[in-house]
Design an enzyme around this catalytic site. Structure first.
Site, short mmCIF file in Angstrom:
data_model
loop_
_atom_site.label_atom_id
_atom_site.label_comp_id
_atom_site.label_asym_id
_atom_site.label_seq_id
_atom_site.Cartn_x
_atom_site.Cartn_y
_atom_site.Cartn_z
N ASP A 84 49.86 27.51 40.32
CA ASP A 84 50.51 27.01 41.53
C ASP A 84 50.12 27.88 42.74
O ASP A 84 50.64 28.98 42.91
CB ASP A 84 52.03 26.99 41.35
CG ASP A 84 52.77 26.41 42.55
OD1 ASP A 84 52.11 26.09 43.57
OD2 ASP A 84 54.01 26.29 42.48
N SER B 51 59.31 19.84 48.14
CA SER B 51 59.63 21.07 47.42
C SER B 51 59.40 22.33 48.26
O SER B 51 59.89 23.41 47.91
CB SER B 51 58.82 21.16 46.13
OG SER B 51 57.44 20.96 46.41
N HIS C 201 53.22 26.43 46.27
CA HIS C 201 54.54 26.99 46.57
C HIS C 201 54.43 28.51 46.72
O HIS C 201 53.33 29.06 46.64
CB HIS C 201 55.52 26.60 45.47
CG HIS C 201 55.67 25.13 45.34
ND1 HIS C 201 54.96 24.38 44.42
CD2 HIS C 201 56.39 24.24 46.06
CE1 HIS C 201 55.26 23.10 44.57
NE2 HIS C 201 56.11 22.98 45.57
#
Ligand SMILES: *[C@@H]1O[C@H](CO)[C@@H](O)[C@H](O)[C@H]1NC(C)=O
Ligand SMILES: *[C@@H]1O[C@H](CO)[C@@H](O)[C@H](O)[C@H]1NC(C)=O
Ligand SMILES: *[C@@H]1O[C@H](CO)[C@@H](O)[C@H](O)[C@H]1NC(C)=O
Ligand SMILES: *[C@@H]1O[C@H](CO)[C@@H](O)[C@H](O)[C@H]1NC(C)=O
Ligand SMILES: *[C@@H]1O[C@H](CO)[C@@H](O)[C@H](O)[C@H]1NC(C)=O
Ligand SMILES: *[C@@H]1O[C@H](CO)[C@@H](O)[C@H](O)[C@H]1NC(C)=O
Ligand SMILES: *[C@@H]1O[C@H](CO)[C@@H](O)[C@H](O)[C@H]1NC(C)=O
Ligand SMILES: *[C@@H]1O[C@H](CO)[C@@H](O)[C@H](O)[C@H]1NC(C)=O
Length: 350
Positions: free
Chosen positions: A327, A105, A330
């Site tokens: 998160d 990702s 990311h």
């Protein structure tokens, strides 16, 4: 041209001169530098509200991130000039060509950022989207250029075997035949190598003919990366295909790393780490990457984003995303991945 304009031109000329003298990579290290506050940046690039490619995981402003300072830091290499991103120039150079990101990702993160940058640079270019289970393709039709994403957590294969389940095969890269047809390849893998329990997407590891239930994960990473490195050396025509490997993208869940012990996530971070070095140094996986890459004889380029990204504890979505989890792995778009793409552009035109 005003006085400032002339000064700028001279600065630019000195920069270019230094780059030609430096023969690219040895003298001119784009990856050593510092983050500088620049209020005009990055609206030179794009406005994230106007980019149609951002997934809910990365669209921080849409999901309520209140601070904006994180958008205004510009990467400033110490010893050379980072060229301005010119999307039209990139498309001209890669007319009818295929650029592919391959990895987890984090590759998706960088792919979407590049699409936003190109979309803003070429607002009138017709865009065609083609997707299937393995490959997502965006074609900028006026140029015939494809910008593609191939999701692969480990680069090496996971295969379903009748008798035992899913097997992570550290010696096998079956997708390579698709990859080597591309003109630019940007690889990345790291996030998934330490997954355990329900998020571990395999049941056994296979090396050669031996199958094991588990092994030292750094060893497994090294072995898988070596398989990839050998594949590059034996299969990729680097006269046709430019090969990049993206350095480890860091997470920020351990404040001890940046001298704030007790901090357990990035939720309060609105400023980069001061200075040009990260207090805890490079992550251990970077050493593995460095070691394996040094064994490759074909010319490949390490997109060495690790340190400059470690400094950006402020650039993660934290809870400002469409799934409301925390998160710190990311990165917001717009944001840090735009700098990765500026560095990619700089490497592609040099
Ligand atoms: C990547 O960049 C960092 C920061 O400048 C540096 O410490 C490190 O040695 C570089 N890695 C490689 C493999 O060049
Ligand atoms: C970004 O675009 C949105 C939607 O068009 C607009 O409302 C907003 O003012 C823009 N932001 C900036 C900083 O230009
Ligand atoms: C895009 O098209 C619009 C309308 O045709 C035009 O006004 C604008 O200048 C074009 N933009 C660019 C960058 O070519
Ligand atoms: C997926 O799309 C790519 C290109 O867009 C194509 O080459 C490939 O054959 C497709 N794969 C499948 C399984 O349809
Ligand atoms: C790449 O180009 C160089 C110089 O033209 C040539 O010597 C070399 O054999 C080529 N390599 C391959 C794999 O075609
Ligand atoms: C957090 O970082 C510190 C400093 O690098 C390190 O000593 C410690 O082991 C780390 N803690 C965890 C839980 O990873
Ligand atoms: C994030 O860290 C803050 C303080 O460091 C803590 O209060 C909060 O519970 C943490 N959130 C999550 C989801 O871990
Ligand atoms: C950052 O470092 C510089 C020089 O090392 C120092 O002058 C400055 O005060 C520091 N800023 C913060 C916020 O610590």
């Amino acid at each position: 041209m005003g006085k400032m304009g002339i000064v700028m031109e001279i600065v630019l000329m000195i920069g270019l001169f230094a780059m030609t003298l430096g023969n690219g990579e040895t003298e001119c290290d784009l990856y050593t530098g510092k983050w500088e506050l620049d209020s005009s940046y990055p609206l030179l690039l794009y406005n994230s509200s106007e980019c149609p490619f951002i997934r809910k995981e990365f669209d921080c402003i849409k999901y309520g991130r209140p601070d904006r300072l994180y958008l205004h830091f510009r990467w400033h290499p110490f010893h050379c000039h980072l060229p301005r991103f010119d999307g039209e120039d990139l498309m001209e150079r890669f007319r009818e060509k295929k650029i592919m990101f391959i990895g987890d990702s984090i590759s998706l993160n960088q792919w979407e950022s590049l699409l936003c940058m190109l979309h803003a640079a070429l607002p009138n270019s017709t865009i065609i989207q083609q997707s299937n289970d393995t490959i997502r393709t965006i074609i900028f039709q006026d140029y015939g250029t494809s910008v593609m994403l191939f999701l692969s957590h480990y680069l090496v294969d996971i295969e379903e075997e009748e008798d035992i389940g899913r097997v992570l095969k550290l010696d096998s890269i079956k997708n390579g035949d698709i990859w080597k047809e591309m003109d630019v390849l940007i690889f990345n893998t790291w996030l998934w190598w330490y997954r355990k329990g329900s998020t571990q997407p395999w049941d056994y590891i296979q090396i050669g003919n031996e199958r094991v239930k588990d092994m030292d994960r750094m060893e497994a990473f090294r072995h898988g990366l070596r398989t990839w490195a050998n594949w590059v050396d034996s299969e990729v025509d680097t006269n046709k295909t430019r090969v990049f490997f993206q350095g480890i993208s860091p997470s920020h869940y351990n404040g001890s790393e940046w001298n704030e012990p007790g901090v357990r996530n990035c939720s309060k971070e609105t400023m980069p780490v001061n200075g040009s070095t990260y207090p805890s140094g490079l992550p251990a996986a970077s050493m593995t990457v460095q070691q394996v890459l040094s064994e490759i004889s074909k010319p490949i380029h390490l997109l060495n984003i690790t340190t400059l990204s470690q400094l950006r504890k402020d650039a993660h979505p934290s809870s400002y995303n469409g799934f409301k989890g925390m998160d710190c792995t990311h990165w917001c778009i717009a944001g840090l991945p735009d700098t990765w793409n500026q560095l990619l552009y700089a490497a592609l035109i040099s």
